[in-house]
Design a protein around this motif. Structure first.
Motif, PDB file in Angstrom:
ATOM      1  N   ASP A 153       0.834  -1.195  -0.044  1.00  0.00           N
ATOM      2  CA  ASP A 153       0.004   0.044  -0.002  1.00  0.00           C
ATOM      3  C   ASP A 153       0.837   1.328   0.028  1.00  0.00           C
ATOM      4  OD1 ASP A 153       0.410   1.043   2.917  1.00  0.00           O
ATOM      5  OD2 ASP A 153      -0.226  -1.208   3.213  1.00  0.00           O
ATOM      6  N   ILE A 154       0.465   2.383  -0.008  1.00  0.00           N
ATOM      7  CA  ILE A 154       0.981   3.520  -0.147  1.00  0.00           C
ATOM      8  C   ILE A 154       1.797   3.799   1.137  1.00  0.00           C
ATOM      9  CG2 ILE A 154      -1.006   5.075   1.013  1.00  0.00           C
ATOM     10  CD1 ILE A 154      -0.129   7.349  -1.111  1.00  0.00           C
ATOM     11  N   TRP A 155       1.648   3.246   2.380  1.00  0.00           N
ATOM     12  CA  TRP A 155       2.549   3.452   3.569  1.00  0.00           C
ATOM     13  C   TRP A 155       3.448   2.285   3.653  1.00  0.00           C
ATOM     14  CZ3 TRP A 155       2.258   8.203   5.046  1.00  0.00           C
ATOM     15  CH2 TRP A 155       1.097   8.893   5.079  1.00  0.00           C
ATOM     16  N   GLY A 156       3.472   1.094   2.742  1.00  0.00           N
ATOM     17  CA  GLY A 156       4.434   0.061   3.049  1.00  0.00           C
ATOM     18  C   GLY A 156       3.964  -1.135   2.870  1.00  0.00           C
ATOM     19  N   GLU A 157       3.964  -2.097   3.457  1.00  0.00           N
ATOM     20  CA  GLU A 157       3.735  -3.715   2.902  1.00  0.00           C
ATOM     21  C   GLU A 157       3.365  -4.290   4.323  1.00  0.00           C
ATOM     22  OE1 GLU A 157       7.691  -5.484   1.995  1.00  0.00           O
ATOM     23  OE2 GLU A 157       7.521  -3.712   1.066  1.00  0.00           O
ATOM     24  N   THR A 158       2.543  -5.327   4.215  1.00  0.00           N
ATOM     25  CA  THR A 158       2.135  -6.235   5.170  1.00  0.00           C
ATOM     26  C   THR A 158       2.442  -7.745   4.685  1.00  0.00           C
ATOM     27  OG1 THR A 158       0.527  -4.931   6.015  1.00  0.00           O
ATOM     28  CG2 THR A 158       0.270  -7.254   6.540  1.00  0.00           C
ATOM     29  N   ARG A 159       3.120  -8.558   5.532  1.00  0.00           N
ATOM     30  CA  ARG A 159       3.317  -9.938   5.017  1.00  0.00           C
ATOM     31  C   ARG A 159       2.795 -10.904   6.022  1.00  0.00           C
ATOM     32  NH1 ARG A 159       6.916  -9.919   0.707  1.00  0.00           N
ATOM     33  NH2 ARG A 159       7.993  -8.084   0.521  1.00  0.00           N
ATOM     34  N   ILE A 160       2.395 -11.944   5.464  1.00  0.00           N
ATOM     35  CA  ILE A 160       1.995 -13.214   6.367  1.00  0.00           C
ATOM     36  C   ILE A 160       2.705 -14.443   5.781  1.00  0.00           C
ATOM     37  CG2 ILE A 160       0.025 -14.563   7.130  1.00  0.00           C
ATOM     38  CD1 ILE A 160      -1.794 -12.258   6.856  1.00  0.00           C
ATOM     39  N   LEU A 161       3.440 -15.166   6.697  1.00  0.00           N
ATOM     40  CA  LEU A 161       4.330 -16.112   6.512  1.00  0.00           C
ATOM     41  C   LEU A 161       3.967 -17.379   7.399  1.00  0.00           C
ATOM     42  CD1 LEU A 161       6.929 -17.269   4.964  1.00  0.00           C
ATOM     43  CD2 LEU A 161       8.148 -16.458   6.939  1.00  0.00           C
ATOM     44  N   ARG A 162       4.068 -18.532   6.780  1.00  0.00           N
ATOM     45  CA  ARG A 162       3.811 -20.123   7.141  1.00  0.00           C
ATOM     46  C   ARG A 162       4.809 -20.694   6.744  1.00  0.00           C
ATOM     47  NH1 ARG A 162       2.918 -22.413  11.683  1.00  0.00           N
ATOM     48  NH2 ARG A 162       2.518 -24.755  11.176  1.00  0.00           N
ATOM     49  N   ASP A 163       5.558 -20.944   7.590  1.00  0.00           N
ATOM     50  CA  ASP A 163       6.724 -22.350   7.411  1.00  0.00           C
ATOM     51  C   ASP A 163       6.382 -23.463   8.026  1.00  0.00           C
ATOM     52  OD1 ASP A 163       8.756 -20.456   6.135  1.00  0.00           O
ATOM     53  OD2 ASP A 163       9.372 -19.720   7.740  1.00  0.00           O
ATOM     54  N   GLN A 164       6.669 -24.654   7.540  1.00  0.00           N
ATOM     55  CA  GLN A 164       6.388 -25.645   7.861  1.00  0.00           C
ATOM     56  C   GLN A 164       7.534 -26.818   7.785  1.00  0.00           C
ATOM     57  OE1 GLN A 164       3.237 -26.786   9.691  1.00  0.00           O
ATOM     58  NE2 GLN A 164       4.243 -28.428  10.069  1.00  0.00           N
ATOM     59  N   ASP A 165       8.023 -26.998   8.840  1.00  0.00           N
ATOM     60  CA  ASP A 165       9.281 -28.103   8.992  1.00  0.00           C
ATOM     61  C   ASP A 165      10.401 -27.267   7.992  1.00  0.00           C
ATOM     62  OD1 ASP A 165       7.606 -29.763  10.392  1.00  0.00           O
ATOM     63  OD2 ASP A 165       7.138 -30.856   8.602  1.00  0.00           O
ATOM     64  N   ARG A 166      10.846 -26.171   8.625  1.00  0.00           N
ATOM     65  CA  ARG A 166      11.803 -25.304   7.712  1.00  0.00           C
ATOM     66  C   ARG A 166      13.006 -26.054   8.332  1.00  0.00           C
ATOM     67  NH1 ARG A 166      13.537 -20.615   5.146  1.00  0.00           N
ATOM     68  NH2 ARG A 166      11.430 -20.173   4.739  1.00  0.00           N
ATOM     69  N   PRO A 167      13.901 -26.467   7.484  1.00  0.00           N
ATOM     70  CA  PRO A 167      15.206 -26.821   8.166  1.00  0.00           C
ATOM     71  C   PRO A 167      16.043 -25.772   8.917  1.00  0.00           C
ATOM     72  CG  PRO A 167      15.273 -27.496   5.744  1.00  0.00           C
ATOM     73  CD  PRO A 167      14.070 -26.718   5.904  1.00  0.00           C
ATOM     74  N   TYR A 168      16.455 -26.160  10.186  1.00  0.00           N
ATOM     75  CA  TYR A 168      16.627 -25.107  11.069  1.00  0.00           C
ATOM     76  C   TYR A 168      18.183 -25.215  11.654  1.00  0.00           C
ATOM     77  CZ  TYR A 168      16.903 -22.319  15.409  1.00  0.00           C
ATOM     78  OH  TYR A 168      17.451 -21.683  16.134  1.00  0.00           O
ATOM     79  N   TRP A 169      18.720 -24.035  11.742  1.00  0.00           N
ATOM     80  CA  TRP A 169      20.305 -24.043  12.402  1.00  0.00           C
ATOM     81  C   TRP A 169      21.073 -24.201  11.183  1.00  0.00           C
ATOM     82  CZ3 TRP A 169      21.415 -26.321  17.693  1.00  0.00           C
ATOM     83  CH2 TRP A 169      20.498 -25.497  18.699  1.00  0.00           C
ATOM     84  N   GLY A 170      20.779 -24.580   9.974  1.00  0.00           N
ATOM     85  CA  GLY A 170      21.742 -24.853   8.925  1.00  0.00           C
ATOM     86  C   GLY A 170      22.491 -26.224   9.210  1.00  0.00           C
ATOM     87  N   ILE A 171      23.045 -26.357  10.304  1.00  0.00           N
ATOM     88  CA  ILE A 171      23.744 -27.509  10.489  1.00  0.00           C
ATOM     89  C   ILE A 171      22.792 -28.602  11.243  1.00  0.00           C
ATOM     90  CG2 ILE A 171      25.746 -28.632  11.587  1.00  0.00           C
ATOM     91  CD1 ILE A 171      26.763 -25.764  11.654  1.00  0.00           C
ATOM     92  N   THR A 172      21.678 -29.259  10.329  1.00  0.00           N
ATOM     93  CA  THR A 172      20.915 -30.205  11.085  1.00  0.00           C
ATOM     94  C   THR A 172      20.921 -31.501  10.755  1.00  0.00           C
ATOM     95  OG1 THR A 172      19.600 -29.897   9.046  1.00  0.00           O
ATOM     96  CG2 THR A 172      19.128 -28.234  10.540  1.00  0.00           C
ATOM     97  N   GLU A 173      21.999 -31.940  10.186  1.00  0.00           N
ATOM     98  CA  GLU A 173      22.682 -33.237   9.979  1.00  0.00           C
ATOM     99  C   GLU A 173      24.003 -33.456  10.643  1.00  0.00           C
ATOM    100  OE1 GLU A 173      20.868 -35.952   8.919  1.00  0.00           O
ATOM    101  OE2 GLU A 173      19.269 -34.659   8.597  1.00  0.00           O
TER     102      GLU A 173
END
Length: 500
Positions: A307-327
């Motif tokens: 919009d004219i003032w900025g932006e709005t975001r909605i995000l849904r992550d499901q089982d995103r690999p975390y910490w990078g070092i996950t194995e």
């Protein structure tokens, strides 16, 4: 014996006519040139604003299509058909013609340039109104106003900039880029125009990149990360992104965190990410991602509204690999979250972001936690501050930024005591940044700051970015930085991007 002679008509070779143009705030001049013998006649109906150039044979004009975006503010319509070139003009446009041997010059004189003085307040009001219409998805309505302004303000960079934004909103990428280039010719040091041009190129969105970086978090982990990616845009509305990473890690110092987990202290992790983005009407976009890291498969969905003032975001992550070092040492770890984010821009100087997140962690397969997180930033920007311009003589940007991140676990289920408080964070960062455009090929950026981690160590922060555009499509980026991401982390790397 009777012989019949059948004569078949041979296709006539078209006369190639060179289409040249030159413009100033008051005049748009078109020159038609050809090398073969040919005659051209000009007919103009001032009551209808119709100009017709007729040749005595079929013609081709290879340069006409490239010139059409430039003529948009002067000519309502243009059409080439067989032996005729037709222009639809404003009835108030003054036309001058001059014929020579194998050339024809047409001069379109803007009647408003001398007869109607520009009222600055009216111009500003109409520009603001046009930009509001663009944000509301009414780019056609904005273009009607801007085309009128362009007749009397052809050399005004604000008008050209707004026209570029409107054309981009309408999906006319080539016209938007040409208008931005026209504005940059008039104001080559204007950082805002350069940002707009980069935005237009990003909207086109076809690029590939590759890079390598070294990341280390003393004394916990050391990584070499290689990455390659591509982004392809189709029909201005749909884009496909692909990213692949290879992480060579060394975690010998982290081993005491999970002594009972059988793992290697050294190893390699491979990650891939595939994304689809769709730009919808009314300034709404959707992005879906598929994420994979070794045996972990995750997905992500994001919706954004502008919009004219900025932006709005909605995000849904499901089982995103975390910490990078996950194995390897830590085993499979994932993050699932719902995130609501709002970016607010108050004028050209002030920008703020606030985000709320609800997160679920699964670490090393059995340790779980649910947390609530709050993060954001506040930025204040100065474009071309006098003290820096006087020292460098170049277009520049300075920025003061305050970042914060807070996260607290409300429920945990852990088998490893060392992870019981590993989900919390309470950190703050303040930094000053300066970016200088030395020339069209080289830009440098650096920052200094200080980070406070109330659950860990405090640290001075520093970073440098160097951008070199050796070719029109190639950008080389070197970076080195020290920042806080739960722990104080360092990075240094090199990346190359090719834009098409």
């Amino acid at each position: 014996m009777v012989w019949f002679l059948v004569c078949l008509p041979l296709p006539l070779k078209a006369l190639e006519v060179e289409f040249l143009w030159h413009q100033s705030p008051e005049v748009f001049e078109i020159t038609l040139k050809w090398t073969e013998p040919a005659q051209a006649k000009v007919a103009y109906n001032p009551d209808l604003g119709e100009l017709l150039v007729t040749f005595d044979q079929k013609v081709e004009m290879p340069g006409l299509e490239a010139a059409e975006p430039v003529m948009a503010g002067w000519i309502k319509g243009v059409n080439l058909s067989y032996d005729s070139l037709f222009f639809e003009l404003s009835t108030e446009m003054k036309i001058e013609t001059h014929s020579e041997d194998r050339s024809l010059r047409l001069r379109l004189v803007n009647p408003y340039a001398k007869r109607v003085p520009v009222d600055e307040n009216t111009l500003l009001f109409k520009l603001v109104q046009s930009r509001l219409w663009i944000r509301q998805g009414k780019a056609d309505q904005a273009m009607d106003t801007l085309n009128g302004l362009a007749l009397s303000n052809r050399g005004n960079t604000s008008v050209l900039t707004s026209m570029a934004e409107a054309e981009l909103s309408l999906g006319n990428w080539a016209k938007a880029l040409d208008l931005a280039n026209q504005a940059l010719v008039l104001s080559p040091e204007n950082e805002g125009l350069q940002d707009l041009r980069r935005q237009i190129l990003r909207e086109k969105g076809t690029e590939v990149w590759a890079g390598k970086k070294r990341r280390w978090t003393d004394p916990v982990s050391y990584e070499w990360i290689s990455h390659q990616g591509a982004n392809l845009r189709f029909f201005q509305y749909l884009s496909l992104g692909v990213l692949a990473e290879q992480d060579q890690y060394d975690l010998r110092e982290l081993r005491p965190i999970a002594p009972q987990v059988p793992a290697q202290a050294k190893g390699q992790i491979k990650r891939t990410e595939v994304s689809f983005s769709l730009d919808l009407p009314f300034n709404v976009s959707l992005k879906a991602k598929s994420l994979a890291q070794e045996k972990i498969k995750g997905r992500s969905l994001e919706a954004a509204a502008f919009d004219i003032w900025g932006e709005t975001r909605i995000l849904r992550d499901q089982d995103r690999p975390y910490w990078g070092i996950t194995e390897g040492l830590l085993g499979a770890s994932t993050l699932s979250q719902t995130r609501l984010e709002r970016v607010l821009r108050v004028g050209p100087k002030l920008e703020a972001k606030l985000a709320l997140s609800s997160r679920d962690y699964l670490l090393i397969g059995e340790n779980k936690a649910h947390t609530q997180a709050l993060d954001g930033y506040l930025q204040y920007n100065w474009r071309n501050p006098k003290w820096l311009v006087e020292k460098t003589g170049k277009a520049c940007l300075t920025q003061l930024e305050l970042d914060f991140a807070k996260e607290k676990a409300d429920t945990t289920q852990v088998r490893l005591d060392s992870l019981a408080t590993g989900f919390d964070q309470d950190s703050y960062m303040i930094r000053g940044l300066a970016s200088i455009n030395w020339d069209e090929h080289f830009t440098s950026q650096g920052y200094l700051g200080y980070g406070i981690n109330r659950l860990g160590q405090n640290s001075p922060l520093v970073g440098i970015d160097l951008f070199h555009r050796s070719l029109k499509a190639l950008e080389i980026h070197f970076f080195a930085s020290r920042f806080i991401d739960r722990r104080t982390t360092n990075e240094v790397g090199l990346e190359a991007r090719w834009k098409f």
